[in-house]
Scaffold this active site. Structure first.
Site, PDB file in Angstrom:
ATOM      1  N   LYS A   1     112.716  27.642 109.722  1.00  0.00           N
ATOM      2  CA  LYS A   1     111.795  26.498 109.627  1.00  0.00           C
ATOM      3  C   LYS A   1     111.188  26.199 111.002  1.00  0.00           C
ATOM      4  CE  LYS A   1     112.126  25.920 105.250  1.00  0.00           C
ATOM      5  NZ  LYS A   1     110.986  26.271 104.383  1.00  0.00           N
ATOM      6  N   SER A  17     111.753  21.233 107.306  1.00  0.00           N
ATOM      7  CA  SER A  17     113.039  20.607 107.038  1.00  0.00           C
ATOM      8  C   SER A  17     113.504  19.840 108.264  1.00  0.00           C
ATOM      9  CB  SER A  17     114.047  21.722 106.719  1.00  0.00           C
ATOM     10  OG  SER A  17     115.361  21.269 106.883  1.00  0.00           O
ATOM     11  N   ARG A  21     131.915  22.731 107.126  1.00  0.00           N
ATOM     12  CA  ARG A  21     131.126  23.912 106.728  1.00  0.00           C
ATOM     13  C   ARG A  21     130.303  24.380 107.928  1.00  0.00           C
ATOM     14  NH1 ARG A  21     126.584  23.228 102.018  1.00  0.00           N
ATOM     15  NH2 ARG A  21     125.512  22.142 103.680  1.00  0.00           N
ATOM     16  N   LEU A  57     124.889  19.486  97.638  1.00  0.00           N
ATOM     17  CA  LEU A  57     125.913  18.509  97.262  1.00  0.00           C
ATOM     18  C   LEU A  57     125.738  17.906  95.858  1.00  0.00           C
ATOM     19  CD1 LEU A  57     128.364  16.765  98.040  1.00  0.00           C
ATOM     20  CD2 LEU A  57     126.769  15.125  99.051  1.00  0.00           C
ATOM     21  N   TYR A  72     118.703  29.395 108.418  1.00  0.00           N
ATOM     22  CA  TYR A  72     117.724  28.672 107.602  1.00  0.00           C
ATOM     23  C   TYR A  72     116.907  27.739 108.496  1.00  0.00           C
ATOM     24  CZ  TYR A  72     115.974  24.807 104.780  1.00  0.00           C
ATOM     25  OH  TYR A  72     115.170  23.828 104.245  1.00  0.00           O
ATOM     26  N   GLY A  88     110.006  26.349  91.128  1.00  0.00           N
ATOM     27  CA  GLY A  88     111.228  25.902  91.807  1.00  0.00           C
ATOM     28  C   GLY A  88     111.404  24.392  91.749  1.00  0.00           C
ATOM     29  N   ILE A 139     111.319  21.649  94.085  1.00  0.00           N
ATOM     30  CA  ILE A 139     110.323  20.679  94.567  1.00  0.00           C
ATOM     31  C   ILE A 139     108.938  21.063  94.042  1.00  0.00           C
ATOM     32  CG2 ILE A 139     109.396  19.476  96.593  1.00  0.00           C
ATOM     33  CD1 ILE A 139     111.943  20.263  98.095  1.00  0.00           C
ATOM     34  N   ASN A 145     116.810  15.298 102.834  1.00  0.00           N
ATOM     35  CA  ASN A 145     117.580  15.993 101.782  1.00  0.00           C
ATOM     36  C   ASN A 145     117.084  15.617 100.382  1.00  0.00           C
ATOM     37  OD1 ASN A 145     119.280  16.544 104.124  1.00  0.00           O
ATOM     38  ND2 ASN A 145     120.770  17.248 102.635  1.00  0.00           N
TER      39      ASN A 145
HETATM   40  C1  UD1 Z   1     119.789  21.232 104.438  1.00  0.00           C
HETATM   41  C2  UD1 Z   1     118.676  20.488 105.161  1.00  0.00           C
HETATM   42  C3  UD1 Z   1     117.664  19.946 104.184  1.00  0.00           C
HETATM   43  C4  UD1 Z   1     117.201  21.026 103.216  1.00  0.00           C
HETATM   44  C5  UD1 Z   1     118.415  21.637 102.530  1.00  0.00           C
HETATM   45  C6  UD1 Z   1     118.014  22.791 101.638  1.00  0.00           C
HETATM   46  C7  UD1 Z   1     119.859  19.562 107.064  1.00  0.00           C
HETATM   47  C8  UD1 Z   1     120.332  18.326 107.745  1.00  0.00           C
HETATM   48  N1  UD1 Z   1     119.258  19.386 105.897  1.00  0.00           N
HETATM   49  O1  UD1 Z   1     120.520  20.288 103.715  1.00  0.00           O
HETATM   50  O2  UD1 Z   1     116.532  19.453 104.899  1.00  0.00           O
HETATM   51  O3  UD1 Z   1     116.355  20.445 102.248  1.00  0.00           O
HETATM   52  O4  UD1 Z   1     119.281  22.181 103.522  1.00  0.00           O
HETATM   53  O5  UD1 Z   1     119.141  23.346 101.029  1.00  0.00           O
HETATM   54  O6  UD1 Z   1     120.024  20.656 107.554  1.00  0.00           O
HETATM   55  N2  UD1 Z   1     128.615  19.109 101.046  1.00  0.00           N
HETATM   56  C9  UD1 Z   1     129.949  18.933 100.730  1.00  0.00           C
HETATM   57  N3  UD1 Z   1     130.454  19.654  99.699  1.00  0.00           N
HETATM   58  C10 UD1 Z   1     129.718  20.537  98.970  1.00  0.00           C
HETATM   59  C11 UD1 Z   1     128.349  20.711  99.322  1.00  0.00           C
HETATM   60  C12 UD1 Z   1     127.835  19.987 100.362  1.00  0.00           C
HETATM   61  O7  UD1 Z   1     130.661  18.150 101.364  1.00  0.00           O
HETATM   62  O8  UD1 Z   1     130.259  21.182  98.065  1.00  0.00           O
HETATM   63  C13 UD1 Z   1     128.068  18.342 102.158  1.00  0.00           C
HETATM   64  C14 UD1 Z   1     127.517  19.190 103.266  1.00  0.00           C
HETATM   65  O9  UD1 Z   1     128.521  19.555 104.177  1.00  0.00           O
HETATM   66  C15 UD1 Z   1     126.493  18.229 103.878  1.00  0.00           C
HETATM   67  C16 UD1 Z   1     126.009  17.411 102.676  1.00  0.00           C
HETATM   68  O10 UD1 Z   1     126.982  17.594 101.669  1.00  0.00           O
HETATM   69  O11 UD1 Z   1     127.112  17.371 104.787  1.00  0.00           O
HETATM   70  C17 UD1 Z   1     124.675  17.878 102.150  1.00  0.00           C
HETATM   71  O12 UD1 Z   1     124.728  19.291 101.986  1.00  0.00           O
HETATM   72  P1  UD1 Z   1     123.587  20.080 101.201  1.00  0.00           P
HETATM   73  O13 UD1 Z   1     123.262  19.380  99.946  1.00  0.00           O
HETATM   74  O14 UD1 Z   1     124.009  21.513 101.124  1.00  0.00           O
HETATM   75  O15 UD1 Z   1     122.312  19.928 102.116  1.00  0.00           O
HETATM   76  P2  UD1 Z   1     122.115  20.215 103.708  1.00  0.00           P
HETATM   77  O16 UD1 Z   1     122.726  21.486 104.093  1.00  0.00           O
HETATM   78  O17 UD1 Z   1     122.470  18.974 104.456  1.00  0.00           O
END
Ligand code: UD1
Length: 337
Positions: A154, A125, A295, A201, A150, A10, A12, A180
Site C-alpha cells: 500500500k 490502508s 500476531r 476479526l 501487505y 469483492g 468493499i 478497518n
Molecule cells: C489491516 C489494516 C486494514 C485493512 C485490513 C485488510 C491495519 C491497522 N489495518 O487490518 O486497514 O483494511 O488489514 O485485511 O493494518 N484479531 C484477533 N483474532 C483473530 C483475528 C484478528 O485477535 O482471529 C485481531 C488482530 O490481531 C487485530 C484485530 O483483530 O488486532 C483486527 O485484525 P484484522 O481484522 O485482521 O484487521 P487488521 O490486520 O487490523
C-alpha cells in the site's frame, strides 16, 4: 459517466457498486478474477438495487486482456479495489503480495494513460502509518515502518501514484486510506468473508458464534492498551462505500494538485475485547474465546483523524460498532459458510 470498479465482486467493491447505483450512476463495469470474491454477488447487487451492471472475469495482471477491455469500453473513472488484503497471509507469502498488488496497479496505470481515463480512486490502508507515535493519525503523519508486506504494497502503491500523477496532470487521483472496514449490507445478502477461512476479526467472531469454529483467539493481551488487546478504528463498509461516491464528486472539483490522500475512519478506537463484548451484547451469543500470542505484522493501536474526509468529501460515518456487528451477524446467519 462510465465507471470501472476493479474487484467489484469483492467485499468493499460490491458495497460500493450498490451505493453508486443508488446515487444514479448507471454505466458501471466490474472486472474481477474471483480469487477472493464471489461472482454470485452481482446477482445479489441486482436483487438489492433492481439494476444490473456489466462484469467480466479478468485478471489485472494480464495487461493484454486489460487493454482489450479499455479499448472496448470508454472508461472515465476507475475505482481500484482489486488486491490481496490479508496481513498474516502477506507475511507468509510476500512475493505473492508484491507481484499481485503492484503489477495490477502498474498495468492499470498503463491503460489509464493509454486510454485517456480522467479519474482514479485507489484503495489504500491505514497500515501505511505503521505503529504511529502520535494518535489519532492524520494525512500529514508520515509513512511508518510497515509491519507487513501487505502494508508495504500500500505504501509503494501510493508512491507509484504520486510519481504517476506528476507527469500525468490530466488524471486526478485520490488515495483513500481505509482503517478497518467491517459489517455488511442491511439486506443481509452481501458481507465480508468469501472464503471459509477468513483472517479478519469480525468474520472470525461471527463464524465462532455460528458454531463453524470452536473458538476464537485474541491475538495478544499484553499490549499497552486499556485491556491489553489491539485497538483499531472499525468502520462500517457502507460508510466506506458512500465515501467513494462522494470522492467521485470531489475529484471533479479538484483544482491545482491532482493527487490527494484521505483517511477513512470513524475516529474511534475499539479494542479486540471491546469488539467481542459488543458482539455478545448485540447478538446475545456468548463467544468462546481465549487469550493467545501476538500476531506477527500487527500494529498495537491506530485510529483516524477523519476531519479531512468530513471537510473535503462532505462525508460522515453514520454507523457505530453495534451497527457493524449487528449487520455482520445478520449476514452470517443468512449464509452457508
Ligand atoms: C489491516 C489494516 C486494514 C485493512 C485490513 C485488510 C491495519 C491497522 N489495518 O487490518 O486497514 O483494511 O488489514 O485485511 O493494518 N484479531 C484477533 N483474532 C483473530 C483475528 C484478528 O485477535 O482471529 C485481531 C488482530 O490481531 C487485530 C484485530 O483483530 O488486532 C483486527 O485484525 P484484522 O481484522 O485482521 O484487521 P487488521 O490486520 O487490523
Amino acid at each position: 459517466m462510465n465507471i470501472l470498479v476493479t474487484g467489484g465482486a469483492g467485499y468493499i467493491g460490491s458495497h460500493t457498486i450498490i451505493e453508486l447505483l443508488n446515487q444514479g450512476y448507471k454505466s458501471i463495469y466490474s472486472i474481477d478474477n474471483y480469487i477472493n470474491s464471489d461472482e454470485s454477488n452481482y446477482s445479489k447487487i441486482e436483487e438489492i438495487t433492481g439494476e444490473s451492471i456489466t462484469y467480466l472475469n479478468l485478471d489485472l495482471k494480464n495487461v493484454d486482456s486489460l487493454r482489450s477491455f479499455f479499448k472496448e469500453y470508454r472508461i472515465e473513472t476507475v475505482i481500484h479495489f482489486a488486491a490481496l488484503k490479508s496481513v498474516p497471509d502477506s507475511v507468509q507469502n510476500p512475493e505473492l503480495y508484491y507481484d499481485n498488488n503492484l503489477f495490477s496497479l502498474i498495468n492499470l496505470l498503463t491503460c489509464i494513460k493509454e486510454f485517456g481515463v480522467k479519474q482514479l480512486i485507489f484503495s489504500s490502508s491505514c497500515s501505511i502509518y505503521g505503529n504511529p507515535e502520535v494518535l489519532p493519525v492524520n494525512e500529514q503523519t508520515p509513512f511508518g515502518i510497515a509491519e507487513s508486506p501487505y502494508a508495504t504494497t500500500k505504501q509503494m502503491g501510493e508512491m507509484i501514484l504520486r510519481d504517476f500523477s506528476k507527469i500525468n496532470p490530466q488524471v486526478k487521483i485520490i488515495s483513500l486510506r481505509y482503517f478497518n472496514p467491517v459489517g455488511a449490507h442491511k439486506s443481509g445478502l452481501i458481507g465480508e468473508a468469501f472464503t471459509k477461512r477468513p483472517n479478519n476479526l469480525l468474520p472470525i467472531i461471527t463464524q465462532t458464534a455460528a458454531g463453524l469454529r470452536t473458538e476464537l483467539t485474541v491475538f495478544g493481551s499484553d499490549y499497552n492498551t486499556n485491556d491489553g488487546s489491539c485497538i483499531r478504528d472499525y468502520i462500517h463498509v457502507v460508510d466506506v462505500a458512500t465515501a467513494h461516491v462522494k470522492a467521485i464528486n470531489y475529484l471533479s472539483t479538484m483544482v491545482g494538485e491532482n493527487f490527494d490522500v484521505i483517511n477513512l475512519g470513524t475516529g474511534t478506537g475499539t479494542s479486540v475485547l471491546e469488539m467481542i463484548h459488543s458482539f455478545e451484547k448485540v447478538s446475545g451469543v456468548k463467544l468462546n474465546y481465549i487469550l493467545g500470542e501476538r500476531r506477527v505484522g500487527d500494529v498495537e493501536t491506530i485510529y483516524a483523524d477523519n476531519s479531512k474526509a468530513k471537510k473535503l468529501l462532505k462525508w460522515n460515518a453514520e454507523f457505530n460498532i453495534d451497527d457493524m456487528v449487528d449487520s455482520a451477524w445478520k449476514w452470517q446467519q443468512n449464509m452457508k459458510i
